[in-house]
Design an enzyme around this catalytic site. Structure first.
Site, PDB file in Angstrom:
ATOM      1  N   ARG A   1       0.832  -1.192   0.000  1.00 42.94           N
ATOM      2  CA  ARG A   1       0.000   0.000   0.000  1.00 42.94           C
ATOM      3  C   ARG A   1       0.869   1.245   0.000  1.00 42.94           C
ATOM      4  O   ARG A   1       0.849   2.010  -0.947  1.00 42.94           O
ATOM      5  CB  ARG A   1      -0.963   0.002   1.193  1.00 42.94           C
ATOM      6  CG  ARG A   1      -1.885   1.217   1.212  1.00 42.94           C
ATOM      7  CD  ARG A   1      -2.944   1.144   2.312  1.00 42.94           C
ATOM      8  NE  ARG A   1      -2.409   1.355   3.642  1.00 42.94           N
ATOM      9  CZ  ARG A   1      -3.165   1.467   4.729  1.00 42.94           C
ATOM     10  NH1 ARG A   1      -4.492   1.376   4.636  1.00 42.94           N
ATOM     11  NH2 ARG A   1      -2.622   1.654   5.917  1.00 42.94           N
TER      12      ARG A   1
ATOM     13  N   ARG B   1       0.007   1.856  17.674  1.00 44.13           N
ATOM     14  CA  ARG B   1      -0.869   2.816  16.966  1.00 44.13           C
ATOM     15  C   ARG B   1      -2.288   2.268  16.990  1.00 44.13           C
ATOM     16  O   ARG B   1      -2.677   1.496  16.125  1.00 44.13           O
ATOM     17  CB  ARG B   1      -0.478   2.932  15.483  1.00 44.13           C
ATOM     18  CG  ARG B   1       0.879   3.443  15.172  1.00 44.13           C
ATOM     19  CD  ARG B   1       0.993   3.721  13.675  1.00 44.13           C
ATOM     20  NE  ARG B   1       0.625   2.605  12.836  1.00 44.13           N
ATOM     21  CZ  ARG B   1       1.459   1.693  12.366  1.00 44.13           C
ATOM     22  NH1 ARG B   1       2.735   1.745  12.654  1.00 44.13           N
ATOM     23  NH2 ARG B   1       1.016   0.717  11.599  1.00 44.13           N
TER      24      ARG B   1
ATOM     25  N   MET C   1     -32.495   9.363   0.702  1.00 43.86           N
ATOM     26  CA  MET C   1     -31.252  10.112   0.939  1.00 43.86           C
ATOM     27  C   MET C   1     -31.225  10.731   2.338  1.00 43.86           C
ATOM     28  O   MET C   1     -30.197  10.717   3.010  1.00 43.86           O
ATOM     29  CB  MET C   1     -31.081  11.217  -0.115  1.00 43.86           C
ATOM     30  CG  MET C   1     -29.726  11.901  -0.044  1.00 43.86           C
ATOM     31  SD  MET C   1     -29.512  13.221  -1.253  1.00 43.86           S
ATOM     32  CE  MET C   1     -29.484  12.327  -2.792  1.00 43.86           C
TER      33      MET C   1
END
Ligand SMILES: *Cc1c(COP(=O)(O)O)cnc(C)c1O
Length: 387
Positions: free
Chosen positions: A142, A227, A320
């Site tokens: 990545r 992390r 929506m």
């Protein structure tokens, strides 16, 4: 029944964030990390939809040493709101950002020579030394410099006096899978890369690789810093982590009923009229939350909501900005007879109402995604209320 909730003035729809839960989760994960290792709290994407500034302040009080974000703008927001701890940007930003990075004392991730040198030039011109973390790609493909090339890359930029390496890190693709072979391989490659940098006589800064699942399941990879992200928000990254630590979900999503109708049998509901009222005495209630608020349209007809501590079925297509649900009133044959609801009643879409609970994991499974995406989505438009 949900009591004492102050809804925003402009809309009967909101996200509730329990900051005490954020503090508890942060402290719980902090306790799993060795005392001399640091804790970096990941507050990217507006703290996974929970609100980065308020969450960062809560985490700081519960043991956070550093913060991590995804974008330069996210880092700037934290600085402007008074967060003084180191802030890492978790991937290398565009070249154009170096001035902002230097001005706000943010630490970018670095893996391109041009970026590193532009950062160094900019910092030097300002009379500063910019800190960065080197990302090492150990198998996820990545970001980062390939693990074989880490030392060589460092040699090619280290002459510059305007930059200083504050950390070296990698990221796991499979830390949430117990006993995974690739996890072991990434760990070995990372150790090799770190060793090669040290053998070249260069400083690695803090060496770190553990996300939430690795922090909980693999103490051997805590190294200099963990992390943690998802666990801080009270969500588990894997089934296995549930047995190791108790986390409290921090996000609830609620709205109020804006309309109640008791239509005739056969009346259709929402776009396409995919649901038709099957029997008498069904209330169709409208809630002003829709897919633009993060309530995926894929959940249409496949989710429940909680009202007055009871589960009710969502019906018809999610729109929506609104959705509808059905309440079966006084039906003795119903699985669970429900009392009539009223205009203004609080509806829980995610979270607890009395003894009922709708989890982000449940919603994720129905949407064919992960709890991370569920909470990020709800953070996009709905107002946040901190409780
Ligand atoms: C998002 C992220 C994390 C945090 O992952 P969680 O699974 O939420 O703990 C850690 N490191 C990097 C590089 C990330 O992108």
């Amino acid at each position: 029944m949900v009591r004492g909730i102050r809804s925003p003035e402009d809309r009967w729809a909101w996200v509730e964030i329990d900051l005490e839960a954020i503090r508890q989760n942060t402290a719980a994960i902090r306790r799993m990390i060795e005392r001399d290792a640091q804790m970096m709290c990941v507050v990217k994407a507006d703290a996974y939809g929970h609100g980065a500034v308020r969450c960062a302040r809560a985490m700081r009080r519960a043991g956070a040493d550093q913060f991590a974000v995804a974008t330069v703008a996210e880092g700037v927001e934290l600085r402007e709101e008074g967060i003084r701890e180191p802030i890492l940007i978790l991937s290398e930003p565009p070249l154009e950002t170096v001035q902002t990075i230097v001005d706000y004392d943010l630490s970018p991730t670095v893996y391109n020579r041009d970026y590193a040198l532009a950062l160094g030039e900019c910092a030097a011109a300002a009379g500063k030394v910019a800190t960065y973390h080197l990302a090492v790609d150990t198998g996820m493909t990545r970001i980062g410099i390939n693990w074989r090339d880490a030392a060589e890359f460092r040699r090619s930029i280290d002459f510059h006096r305007g930059i200083e390496c504050a950390g070296t890190f990698t990221h796991f693709a499979t830390a949430d899978v117990q006993g995974d072979w690739d996890f072991g391989m990434q760990t070995r490659r990372f150790a090799d890369a770190v060793k090669s940098i040290q053998e070249a006589g260069l400083e690695t800064g803090l060496v770190h690789c553990a996300n939430t699942p690795a922090t909980i399941l693999h103490p051997e990879v805590h190294l200099d810093m963990c992390r943690a992200g998802i666990g801080l928000y009270g969500l588990h990254p894997a089934f296995e982590t549930r047995r190791k630590v108790r986390l409290v979900p921090a996000m609830s999503v609620r709205g109020r009923i804006t309309r109640v109708e008791r239509p005739e049998v056969g009346t259709g509901v929402s776009y396409g009229l995919t649901y038709r009222v099957p029997k008498p005495n069904i209330q169709i209630c409208t809630v002003p939350i829709g897919y633009a608020d993060g309530l995926s349209r894929n959940l249409s007809g496949n989710m429940d909501v909680l009202v007055n501590g009871e589960r009710c079925r969502q019906v018809g297509r999610i729109c929506m900005d609104q959705f509808m649900f059905a309440v079966t009133v006084n039906n003795v044959r119903a699985y669970r007879p429900v009392r009539a609801v009223e205009y203004g009643d609080v509806v829980t879409i995610l979270g607890r109402d009395d003894n009922e609970f709708i989890s982000a994991d449940d919603m994720a499974a129905r949407r064919d995604t992960i709890n991370y995406e569920v909470v990020c989505d709800f953070g996009l438009r709905l107002k946040k209320i901190y409780v």
